[in-house]
Each structure stands twice: as C-alpha cells, then as structure tokens.
Design a protein around this motif. Structure first.
Motif, short mmCIF file in Angstrom:
data_model
loop_
_atom_site.label_atom_id
_atom_site.label_comp_id
_atom_site.label_asym_id
_atom_site.label_seq_id
_atom_site.Cartn_x
_atom_site.Cartn_y
_atom_site.Cartn_z
N PHE A 61 0.86 -1.18 0.00
CA PHE A 61 0.00 0.00 0.00
C PHE A 61 0.90 1.23 0.00
O PHE A 61 1.78 1.36 0.84
CB PHE A 61 -0.92 0.03 1.23
N GLU A 62 0.62 2.13 -0.96
CA GLU A 62 1.41 3.36 -1.06
C GLU A 62 0.51 4.58 -0.82
O GLU A 62 -0.49 4.75 -1.51
CB GLU A 62 2.03 3.45 -2.46
N PHE A 63 0.89 5.42 0.14
CA PHE A 63 0.24 6.73 0.30
C PHE A 63 1.02 7.70 -0.60
O PHE A 63 2.21 7.92 -0.37
CB PHE A 63 0.32 7.22 1.75
N GLY A 64 0.36 8.26 -1.61
CA GLY A 64 1.03 9.22 -2.50
C GLY A 64 1.54 8.58 -3.77
O GLY A 64 2.70 8.18 -3.87
N THR A 65 0.67 8.47 -4.77
CA THR A 65 1.04 7.84 -6.05
C THR A 65 1.93 8.77 -6.88
O THR A 65 2.90 8.35 -7.48
CB THR A 65 -0.23 7.54 -6.89
N PHE A 66 1.54 10.01 -6.94
CA PHE A 66 2.15 11.05 -7.80
C PHE A 66 2.20 10.53 -9.25
O PHE A 66 1.18 10.19 -9.80
CB PHE A 66 3.53 11.44 -7.25
N MET A 67 3.36 10.44 -9.88
CA MET A 67 3.43 9.96 -11.27
C MET A 67 3.27 8.44 -11.34
O MET A 67 3.18 7.87 -12.41
CB MET A 67 4.78 10.30 -11.91
N GLY A 68 3.35 7.78 -10.19
CA GLY A 68 3.24 6.32 -10.18
C GLY A 68 4.56 5.62 -10.37
O GLY A 68 4.61 4.41 -10.61
N HIS A 69 5.67 6.37 -10.23
CA HIS A 69 6.98 5.77 -10.46
C HIS A 69 7.25 4.63 -9.48
O HIS A 69 7.66 3.52 -9.88
CB HIS A 69 8.06 6.87 -10.32
N THR A 70 7.00 4.87 -8.19
CA THR A 70 7.28 3.83 -7.20
C THR A 70 6.22 2.73 -7.24
O THR A 70 6.53 1.56 -6.98
CB THR A 70 7.42 4.46 -5.79
N SER A 71 4.99 3.09 -7.61
CA SER A 71 3.96 2.04 -7.76
C SER A 71 4.41 1.05 -8.83
O SER A 71 4.29 -0.18 -8.65
CB SER A 71 2.61 2.63 -8.21
#
Ligand SMILES: C[S@@+](CC[C@H](N)C(=O)[O-])C[C@H]1O[C@@H](n2cnc3c(N)ncnc32)[C@H](O)[C@@H]1O
Length: 236
Positions: A61-71
């Motif tokens: 679970f990631e809080f803060g997708t932004f551009m989705g680089h880490t997702s």
C-alpha cells in the motif's frame, strides 16, 4: 539527534538479504530515478527492493502515487499474484494544507501536478504491470482501512507531508500492516519536509524505528527488530 531512532548503514539490509539468499545473485527491476521533487534515489529503490525480496509482499500500500513511479517499481518486483494499492488525491480534491510553510507550499504543488499528470508512469506501462496496480483516488484523511486491515505486508508512506496527514497516514498504516510487515516513511530527514522527521521522531518514543543512512527512509519492522540490531552492531 534523536536517540530513539537507530541509524543503520544500507549494508545492514543488504547483509540480511545476502544471508537470506546465500546461493543467489540478488537482482530486481530498476527504473531511472525521476527528476521530480520528492522522488526516490537509486539507493532508496535498492532498499525498497530489499524489503520486497525479504518479505515477498502479497499486498503493498502506497500513500502518495504522484506519477506512479514507485507504484510501477513495486509492481515490477512483486510476485505475479501480488497487488499494489496506491492512493492519491482525486480531481477537485480539498485538502487542508495546515500552516503556510515551505513544505505545505511544495505539497500543494505536488497535489496539483498529481491531478494534472494523472500517474503517467502507470499509464506508460504494459497491461501485465497495470494489472498489478490498484489506483485509489481519495484524500488519505478520508480513506477507510476496513477492507485492508491486517493484510498489507509493506506500507509506503509518501503522501502529504504536513503533520496531520503523516499522523493520520501512519495510524492507518498500523491498522493495515501484517505481523511480518514493514512500514516505510519517505522524506525522513528531508530539508524541506521537516514535519516528517518531527513526527517520526516522536513516534519512535513508543515504537522501534530505524533510519537508513544516506537515504530519506525511516522504517518500522517489528518482526525483524532483533536481527536488524544484531546486524547493525556487527558493522559498528
Ligand atoms: C512525493 S509525492 C509521491 C511520490 C511517489 N510516492 C513516488 O515515489 O513516485 C506525494 C504525493 O502525495 C499526494 N498527497 C498529498 N496529500 C495527500 C492526501 N491528503 N491524500 C492523498 N494523497 C496526497 C500528492 O498529491 C503527491 O502526488
């Protein structure tokens, strides 16, 4: 300096990983670190890869997708049947920025960019990677964890950096995390997002927290505290 947070060298995690996979060359899929403010460095990605390899999370679970680089990074490195849930503000979001500090100004900018650029790293990916990612458009302050309680093996807290948001995201992370799981904060010791450091330092008065030197990563990994401390002492 905060006495409660144990600062470990990156090689502490690497040594644990090497000992866990003595007969393997450990590798993963990395992407070029982006130029955007608040993005992960290669070393930070390597540290996240170590958590992924050691825990083999079924849910991230990631809080803060932004551009989705880490997702996308998580999606490329987890098992085929594992999932990344990643949350960011929806269109027409309304977030209370708190005080008008430099950090809250940067956060407002990031939220605006996030809405405009619409997780473009995820959009750029093929369907095998996209299939593993579940984007959630929601102000984290309003997010309810009931469907994910005690089921997430890796929570990455990298959303709003104001105290009331980090505090709320951390409480929700503790509701979602499994016994073997790790909670990771990004932007600890950041020059800009000083609320993160203040909050995590306070949190460390009641929970064991580690900080990885040369990164902005802090983490809590209850099930591995003893091993981490033992390996840390072997390098001191
Ligand atoms: C530093 S960026 C995340 C970077 C991303 N994790 C990565 O590694 O590529 C922070 C993100 O948190 C989001 N954010 C800020 N406040 C939020 C809130 N209250 N709820 C959900 N997302 C929030 C912003 O819109 C922004 O996209």
């Amino acid at each position: 300096m905060n006495q409660n947070v144990t600062i470990i060298k990156p090689k502490v995690l690497i040594k644990i990983l090497e000992d866990y996979f003595p007969d393997q060359n450990i590798s993963g899929t990395f992407m070029m670190p982006p130029s955007y403010i608040g993005s992960l460095t290669l070393l930070e990605s390597a540290m996240l890869l170590a958590f992924v390899k050691l825990i083999r999370p079924k849910k991230v679970f990631e809080f803060g997708t932004f551009m989705g680089h880490t997702s996308v990074f998580f999606a490329k490195n987890i098992a085929e049947d594992a999932k990344v849930h990643t949350l960011d503000v929806p269109q027409n979001y309304a977030v209370n920025d708190g005080s008008k500090t430099k950090a809250s100004e940067v956060d407002s900018l990031l939220r605006d960019q996030s809405v405009t650029l619409k997780a473009k790293c995820i959009t750029n990916e093929n369907k095998e990677v996209k299939r593993k990612i579940n984007p959630i458009l929601c102000n984290s302050l309003e997010f309810e964890t009931d469907k994910l309680q005690n089921s997430v093996d890796l929570v990455f807290i990298d959303g709003g950096h104001e105290t009331h948001i980090i505090s709320s995201d951390t409480i929700k992370a503790t509701e979602m995390i499994t016994e073997k799981g790790v909670i990771v904060w990004h932007d600890y010791k950041s020059d800009v997002f000083t609320d993160v450091t203040e909050y995590v330092d306070k949190f460390s008065q009641s929970h064991k927290v580690f900080h990885i030197a040369h990164t902005n990563i802090a983490f809590m990994w209850k099930s591995q505290e003893e091993l981490l401390l033992k390996t840390h002492r072997s390098f001191s």
